[in-house]
Structure formats: C-alpha cells, structure tokens
Write an enzyme that holds these catalytic residues in place. Sequence first.
Site, mmCIF file in Angstrom:
data_model
loop_
_atom_site.group_PDB
_atom_site.id
_atom_site.type_symbol
_atom_site.label_atom_id
_atom_site.label_comp_id
_atom_site.label_asym_id
_atom_site.label_seq_id
_atom_site.Cartn_x
_atom_site.Cartn_y
_atom_site.Cartn_z
ATOM 1 N N HIS A 72 -2.979 -11.797 5.261
ATOM 2 C CA HIS A 72 -2.977 -10.624 6.146
ATOM 3 C C HIS A 72 -4.190 -10.520 7.071
ATOM 4 C CE1 HIS A 72 0.019 -8.823 3.117
ATOM 5 N NE2 HIS A 72 0.670 -9.089 4.231
ATOM 6 N N ASP A 129 3.874 -9.809 9.018
ATOM 7 C CA ASP A 129 4.494 -9.781 7.694
ATOM 8 C C ASP A 129 5.454 -8.590 7.588
ATOM 9 O OD1 ASP A 129 4.989 -10.440 5.052
ATOM 10 O OD2 ASP A 129 3.254 -9.363 4.290
ATOM 11 N N TYR A 146 -6.082 -13.340 -3.559
ATOM 12 C CA TYR A 146 -5.415 -12.887 -2.331
ATOM 13 C C TYR A 146 -6.082 -13.499 -1.093
ATOM 14 C CZ TYR A 146 -3.889 -9.091 0.974
ATOM 15 O OH TYR A 146 -3.395 -8.350 2.015
ATOM 16 N N CYS A 195 0.835 -1.193 0.000
ATOM 17 C CA CYS A 195 0.000 0.000 0.000
ATOM 18 C C CYS A 195 0.873 1.247 0.000
ATOM 19 C CB CYS A 195 -0.904 -0.012 1.213
ATOM 20 S SG CYS A 195 0.061 -0.165 2.707
#
Length: 684
Positions: free
Chosen positions: A176, A269, A173, A34
């Site tokens: 997360h 992560d 995806y 991001c």
Amino acid sequence: MTTDKNANDFSILFEPVAIGPVTAPNRFYQVPHCTGIGHQHPQKEAALRGIKAEGGWGVVCTQEVEIHPSSEISPFLEGRLWDDNDIPAHRLMTDAVHTHGSLAGIELVHNGMHAANLGSRVPPMAPSLRPVHDYHPVQARAMNKQDIADFKRWHVEAAKRARIAGYDIVYVYAGHNMTTLQHFLLPRYNDRSDEYGGSLENRVRLLKETLCEVRDAVGGDCGIALRFAVDELLGDQGMQATDEAAEIVSMLADIPDLWDVNVSGWDNDSATARFEPDEGYQEKYTSFVKQLVNKPVVGVGRFTSPTAMVSQVKRGVLDFIGAARPSIADPFLPNKIRDGELSSIRECIGCNICVSCDNVIAPIRCTQNPTMGEEWKRNWHPEYSDKIGVPEQALVIGAGPAGLECALQLSRQGYPVLLAEATTETGGRALQESTLPGLASYRRVRDYRQQQLQVAINVELLLDNRLEAQDVIDTEIKHVFVATGSHWCKRGLGREHPQGIAIADSAMPVYTPDSVFGDLTPQGHIVVYDDDHYYMGGVLAEYLINSGCTVTLVTPASCVSHWTENTLEQHKIQARLLHLGVRVITAQSIGSVARKTIELQCVYSRMSTEVQADAVLLVTSRVPNDSLYNELEKFKDNFDTLQRVGDCHAPSTIAAAVYSGHLAARSLLGDEEAALYKRELPAV
Ligand code: ADP
Ligand code: SF4
C-alpha cells in the site's frame, strides 16, 4: 428463503486450508481492513469482527496495527499494540472471532515515512532521508544500523504480544506504499549504500530478516502471513509484477506460511467500481504468485459471486478468496453461499464510502449494509432483528434507497408493509444515477432490496402510485414513513452561494442533474458548476462530453470532485476528465449568469473573468421533497408514527438514506436515542 443453487457446486470454497500450524475452516478470508474505529473503540471493533466470523468468514483480520510509537499514524485511528497494555483490547476481538470457529489475524505495521508521528512526536524513520507522505512539513530520517536492529526487535515483540492476545495469524506487511518494509524494496525511497540498499537482494534483506525473526519467534503457534504489493501500477517507476516482484516472490517463496498479494497504493487496491468495474480485477497482476510458491495465496478483487470465487480456486489463481469490502457489505456472504441463498447476498457497489470513513476519521459505514459499525453501539445485526409482538400495518411512501430499506426492515420486524412509489420503478436516485458512466453498480442498492421485498410475504408494492395527503389519511394506517427524496436546487444555492446565484431572466438555459435524468438532450457548450464536490459534478461532465457536448467544469474547490479524495478517486476523476477534453477551471465561483456568458470570480482575489456558454448545469445542493410530509403533519393526530426518512428529511449520500430508512424502522422497536450516548470511555 429461496434456494437458488445447489450449495454443493461451491463446496470447494468450504474446504479447510492450513496456514502453517493453524487451519482455516474454509476459503473465505477477510483480509486486513481499516474501520475508522481502531484502538480507541475496542468493543466496537470486536463486535464488528465477530459478526464477520458469525457470517462464515474463516479468517478475520484486524486493520493495520502499529507496533511502536516510532510508527504512529494519528490522527487516523488504526490498531495499536505498543506494549502489554494493549493486549486486553485485542483479546476482545480474538475472543469474538474464535467464538464462531474462525481464525483471527493481525496485521502488524511500521508505517515509517507514511506517518508523521503527530501524536508521539518521534521523528519518523525511512530507508533514506525523505519527506513524509501527505504534505506534512516533516521529514523522515534515514535509519541507521541500530534503528534496523530495533525495528526487527519491535516486530518480534509485537508478534509475541499478538500471540498472547490470541491471534492465530501474524502479518508482516509490505504494501500500500504505507510501510517501511515496502519502502526498503523501492529504489525511489531507498538509496542506501550499505547491505540494505542497492541490489534487489540488499533491498529485500530487511523484509527477509523480519519475516524470519517473526517466524522464529511465534511461527510454532501462529501462521505467518506476508502481505506484499506485487505491482504499483506505476510502470517502470515502481514495483512491477512482471519484473522485480516475481524475483522477490521467488526469493522469499516458502518463508511465510501465507502470501497475501495485492496491488499498491491503496487507491489501486481498493479501486472503486467507477474505475475497476470487474470482479477479480487484480488477477492480471497477482496470478503469477501461485506458480512460484508452495504456500497458500490470498488475493482480493471485490468478489461477490461464488462462481467467480470457485473459478479463482479451480484455475489455481488463489487458495483463499480475500475480501474487505464484500465482507463489509455482507458479513454473511459465506453463509449465504453455503446455504444456497445467493439472491440474498448484499453485493458491494464499489463506492468506497467505507474507505472514506478511515480518511475522515469517522467510524466505518457502508452504503449497502446500514448495520456496519453499529454492531456494538446499537446492537444491530445485519441479518436478524427483534420482531413486533402485535403486527400493525405500516405505510412507506417512496421507494428510493431510504424507502426500500425502511420497508424491508419493517417487514423483517413483522410489520405488514404497504410501499407506494410514484414512478413505475423502484430505486429512486440509485437507479437514476446508475445510468451515469461508471455507476452501473449503484443499481445493486435497489436490486438487493427489491428482490428481498418481492419474496417477503408481508409487503405490498404499489408502483405508479403518487400519494397525496388525503390518500394517506384514507388508508387509516397508523405508522407512516415519508421517503419522497429530494431534487437538485435550480437556484445554485450552495456553499459559495448561501442565497443562490444571480441568474438573469434572459439567461441561458439553466439545468441541474435532474434535467439529465429527465428529457434533456444535451448539446453545445455546457458549463458544469460543481459546488457539491462529491461525484455528481465530475460524472456529469464525463457524461456530457461523452454525449458530444463541449464541457467546462467550474468549481470553487482547488480540484474537481474534491471530496472524492476520501474515496480514493479524486486524482483518477481529474485525470479522466482531462484526458476526455473537459476544460477544468478551479478556484472560481459563479458571479452571475447572463444570456451567452457566465461571469466567474476567483475565490481568493474576487477578480472577474467571463466564459461563453450555451447552458449552465448547476450541481450545488438538493432540496427535500417534503411538501407531502408537511401536509401530513397538519393531521399528525391521525398517526402513531409520522417520520421523514432519507433525502426527504436531510439530503445526503445514498449510504445516509439507507441508514435513515433502517433506523426509522428499528426505532419502532425501542428507544434509539440511548445508542447516541453509548460510548467507550477512556479508563481514568
Ligand atoms: P432517498 O434517497 O431518500 O430514498 P430518492 O429520491 O432516491 O430518495 O427516492 C424517493 C422516491 O420517492 C422516488 O422514487 C420518488 O419517485 C418517490 N416519491 C416521491 N414522491 C412520492 C409520492 N408522493 N408518492 C409516492 N412516491 C413518491
Ligand atoms: Fe462496498 Fe460501498 Fe459498502 Fe464499501 S461502502 S463495502 S464500497 S458498498
């Protein structure tokens, strides 16, 4: 430029690798990350990604891109591909990436119960009825069969739009703790009794069907990547690499063209160096994947050293060296490795200032790379800049982060630079803070710049030279930059005490962080009072208890190091302090400090209590060291340029100091103010 190493040693990193129908030119892979820029600033986004491709990243990906209004993560600014109207904005990025021969990847996302849909006001959806994340008073409803069919269709339609937009790689995806596809895998979110819940095979079904449908739709033209979190670091309460993750990888093995594997959630992560100091820290979780699949694997681990990268490939851990933060700190990292310019790599320090921008919904910035996020707005390039026609000497006073960056950028612009530093070492606060627990990597702010200045032919560094105003005037240099830093306030001036804390004349010793960097030998019971709320209060509590003190941390906030929620560290810091035995007192302000006691006041009720202590350490605010600047201002007619930079101008983060130094140097080249007004306006 120096040639540090035979570039051929790293030639394996420059081999092309196929991802289904497309081929990456090398193994450098900028994984989706991001930017806090998102769908509202497509020009900025495209320029940022284009610079990565120019710097040699063979694959450059978007951030997560929403596929439908039922997954809408406002107020955060991620990517968006809801319908065909979004395609032209994405085309800007793919064109920018393709210009340099790299592949463009897009991470399609459905956030499900991770997004409250505050903008679209569509009730969120999840595998089963659950409250959404982040304490919004919103619940996600359980998806029915029609929702599941729609969900797959939205993915396919978004994938087709992605292909039209020019993407080479399309992501599915499941990571997360942020996506519907991952939530279906996890029993704690999925208690369905139909064929999408219960057994592992059932929980994987939606992921498998989505992957296959996306592959069938665009797999002839695009590589299909699966981003999968193999471990949540929750033990048997979550996904584990040693358990169901391995079964899932085996079940889906060769359906995607690429496995992008990591740990979950985002805090694990993108762990900071304070909590994961080692390069390649994810290897112990992700290394099994390559044993189970015949497709290339990409993984991350804050890789900045080509030796570590080569080792990953040669040992069969990874095929692609994935990076988000190292590519932010140095978009030219691949090219520097290719060209043997290893000492000019700007290594990520693992501070997560970049991450914080997404969390506070601000355009990305980076401690190490002041040009990050400014590529379009200011037309800044991380490696090159215009040069001055007629070189004139410049003087930079103070060699902390601001002064070092200012001197470096001035020298790149062709100015002969004199850099004067009062102490015997460069680095200022970055060097001081690097001695605290977990902050060793902060040295890199200084190490990179010092190395670059040493090889620059137009820079003279004067250490152990504390300049006074007359010394500066005597140099007759016309361009003067004052980067003399700041010191911590001894009076406790801060948010709770805009006019300082009441400290009795006979009070216990009152310290600040500067005492710790000085000759303080800490002992006894020390109260750390943190009204700063970034890392300093928490890290000093850790340092003091490790030094044998009894430590109580008092803060007016509701938790320790409150702002570090934005760097994804807060809960880790609080857990560490509690494990170490630091007593934590929240929502309390200091009323007064006496000889043996500190009066505390509840920030809500203002009720008082007392705590006994031997000393108090105030972490509240910093005061600019601007006396030299103020003195020079009296003689401003002697100078063409007289500027304060960094903490001497306005105390802030190290990232802000570096940026300030860079901006000050660049401002000699033109009208910087114009960039403040350069915006992307909505079409009306
Ligand atoms: P910043 O983050 O703005 O770079 P720092 O406090 O890290 O600020 O660094 C300021 C540097 O300036 C320190 O290394 C300090 O020793 C140096 N310095 C302060 N006053 C003078 C001076 N009068 N002459 C030369 N160097 C100075
Ligand atoms: Fe690395 Fe910090 Fe830059 Fe992020 S902000 S890329 S963590 S140096």
